[in-house]
Each structure stands twice: as structure tokens, then as C-alpha cells.
Motif scaffolding. Structure first.
Motif, mmCIF file in Angstrom:
data_model
loop_
_atom_site.group_PDB
_atom_site.id
_atom_site.type_symbol
_atom_site.label_atom_id
_atom_site.label_comp_id
_atom_site.label_asym_id
_atom_site.label_seq_id
_atom_site.Cartn_x
_atom_site.Cartn_y
_atom_site.Cartn_z
ATOM 1 N N ALA A 1 -3.943 -24.943 -1.167
ATOM 2 C CA ALA A 1 -3.102 -23.845 -1.168
ATOM 3 C C ALA A 1 -3.796 -22.923 -2.139
ATOM 4 N N GLN B 1 -4.573 -18.481 -3.055
ATOM 5 C CA GLN B 1 -3.926 -17.276 -2.971
ATOM 6 C C GLN B 1 -4.648 -16.301 -3.988
ATOM 7 N N GLU C 1 2.556 -20.385 0.443
ATOM 8 C CA GLU C 1 1.230 -21.366 0.707
ATOM 9 C C GLU C 1 1.563 -22.826 0.304
#
Length: 273
Positions: free
Chosen positions: A118, A120, A202
Motif C-alpha cells: 500500500a 502513498q 490504500e
């Protein structure tokens, strides 16, 4: 699934503030990069702690899936050149301690269980390479990607030169050779990530997918993963040449200039020496 709700344990020694924390959620091992003040830039200790977390995932039969995320606003700013560059140049960089597995699957066999990412914020260099070495990647729509090594006087050595071209030669060269940044939509288009979600969603989405995988027969999942990997092209020779090549580059004047630029924030011209 808020990251700060987890009760974490360090992946290395309790006497140190961990760079990487792990938390078990049923059959899932959550591995979190935690060097927020440095945008999760990786120094040698972070790389070693990450390797130990992957070793834990691989060994424990109760663990079926790994989810890797990062605390703070950024997945990773890439390598901490102040720590890594001198060790690269002298060949003193130690990435995989006893009990660990190389998260990029280059110096040791790859982890035998699925890994989901995940990501970001900033996802540079080794973050892209970790995505390429993983099985499913979920990205926040605002994620900023960059394979920046050529702008730092070195080359990717975490597998980008081996795995990125599998997504498509031109797409890989477009980003590896220019060092330019690209967004989540482009990462989805070229297959670097599998889903793009609103910023902040996410990790929850990655866990949802991980829970689906963890609910399947674990031996069947691992055998399927191994069979799929066995179908990939053989890259032994290419992988063996990565560290020697990057060590040569790290000892060049251009790499020294780039390290100075990294520390001072002032751009420097490359001279080719």
C-alpha cells in the motif's frame, strides 16, 4: 483501517527505535516502514529490519500474507544516500542479516508467501523496486513515483533493471533512463500498480485483498505463486552483475557530486568521470 490503531513490535532490537515495525493480524503480517522524519528514506538499519520482517513472514506457518505500508505521508523517499552511498562505494553495505530474507528477492530466495503493498505520497527508487518484487500493489491516487538513480550518479540495484522491462521495454526505459517522476495513473497504465484508490484508502484496500488471499488454502496459494514465478525469464546473470556495477558507479566522481548535491540541495552538473 487506521495504521495508528495497531500494537506493534520492532523487527529488530527493543533497545532501538525501530525503522520497521511488524504487527500480526490473524494470518496477515503487517510490515510498516517507520522513519517518518526522513520520509521513510532507507538507511542500512531500515533495510536490515525489513529483511528480518520478511524472514519472519516466510518462516512462520501461521502467516499466510504480508502487507507492507509506510507511516506518515510518504511510502519512501528512496535511499538515505548519506548512509548508503559511502558503504556502496566501499562494498561494506550489509542488507540481509541472519534470519532475514532480501525483500527484493535478489540476494536470497524470494519470500514464499504473497506480499501486497500500500503506497502513498512519495514512492521513489527502492519503493518502486519493492513494488516490482511484490505481488499486488495498491496506490493512493496522489502517489508520486520516481526511479531516480541516474540523477544520483548510480543505477538501480534493487531489481528495476531486471523487472521493470517485463512491464514493457519502452515504458521501463522512459522512466528508468530519464529519472523523471510519474503519477499513479501512469503507474496503473504500465502495470506497476494494480489498483488506484482515493488517498487514505490504500491500506484498507490492501488489507481487504490480503484477507481474501489469506482465506484461501495456504499451500495452494504458495504453490501457485511458486509456479508463476518459475515461468518468469531466468535473470541470474543480470542479478549477479547489479552490485558490482553499482559499486563501480558509487565510487565515481559523478556519484560523489550527486551525494554532495543530495546533502546541500544544490544541483551539480555531471562530468562523466
Amino acid at each position: 483501517m487506521p495504521d495508528n490503531d495497531a500494537v506493534t513490535t520492532p523487527a529488530q532490537t527493543p533497545a532501538q527505535t525501530p525503522r520497521v515495525a511488524t504487527e500480526r493480524r490473524g494470518h496477515i503480517l503487517h510490515i510498516a516502514l517507520d522513519r517518518v522524519d526522513k520520509r521513510n528514506a532507507a538507511d542500512e538499519r531500515m533495510l536490515q529490519e525489513l529483511a528480518l520482517a520478511y524472514g519472519e513472514l516466510d518462516r512462520d506457518p501461521e502467516l499466510r500474507v504480508g502487507v507492507v505500508s509506510a507511516r506518515g505521508d510518504h511510502f519512501t523517499g528512496g535511499l538515505d544516500l548519506a548512509d548508503i552511498a559511502p558503504k556502496l562505494a566501499t562494498g561494506r553495505l550489509s542488507l540481509v542479516p541472519d534470519g532475514g530474507l532480501d525483500p527484493w528477492g535478489l540476494q536470497t530466495p524470494a519470500v514464499s508467501k504473497p506480499v501486497l503493498l500500500a503506497v502513498q505520497g512519495t514512492c521513489f527508487t527502492l519503493g518502486i523496486e519493492l513494488a516490482l518484487a511484490s505481488d499486488i500493489v495498491v496506490a493512493a491516487e496522489t502517489t508520486d513515483f520516481g526511479q531516480l538513480e541516474v540523477a544520483r550518479g548510480i543505477m538501480p540495484f534493487g531489481g528495476a533493471t531486471v523487472r521493470f522491462p517485463r512491464l514493457g521495454w519502452g515504458d521501463a526505459m522512459r522512466w528508468i533512463l530519464t529519472g523523471e517522476r510519474f503519477g499513479a495513473a501512469e503507474a496503473l497504465r504500465i502495470g506497476l500498480v494494480q489498483e488506484v484508490v482515493p488517498a487514505g484508502a490504500e491500506l484498507e484496500r490492501a488489507f481487504a485483498l490480503a484477507e481474501q488471499i489469506a482465506a484461501q488454502a495456504p499451500l495452494a496459494v504458495q504453490a501457485t505463486l511458486a509456479a508463476a514465478r518459475a515461468a518468469l525469464p531466468e535473470t541470474t546473470d543480470a542479478v549477479a552483475g547489479l552490485l558490482p556495477a553499482v559499486q563501480r558507479l558509487a565510487a565515481t566522481n559523478d556519484a560523489r557530486r550527486s551525494a554532495e548535491s543530495y546533502l546541500t540541495g544544490k544541483p551539480v552538473p555531471f562530468e562523466g568521470d
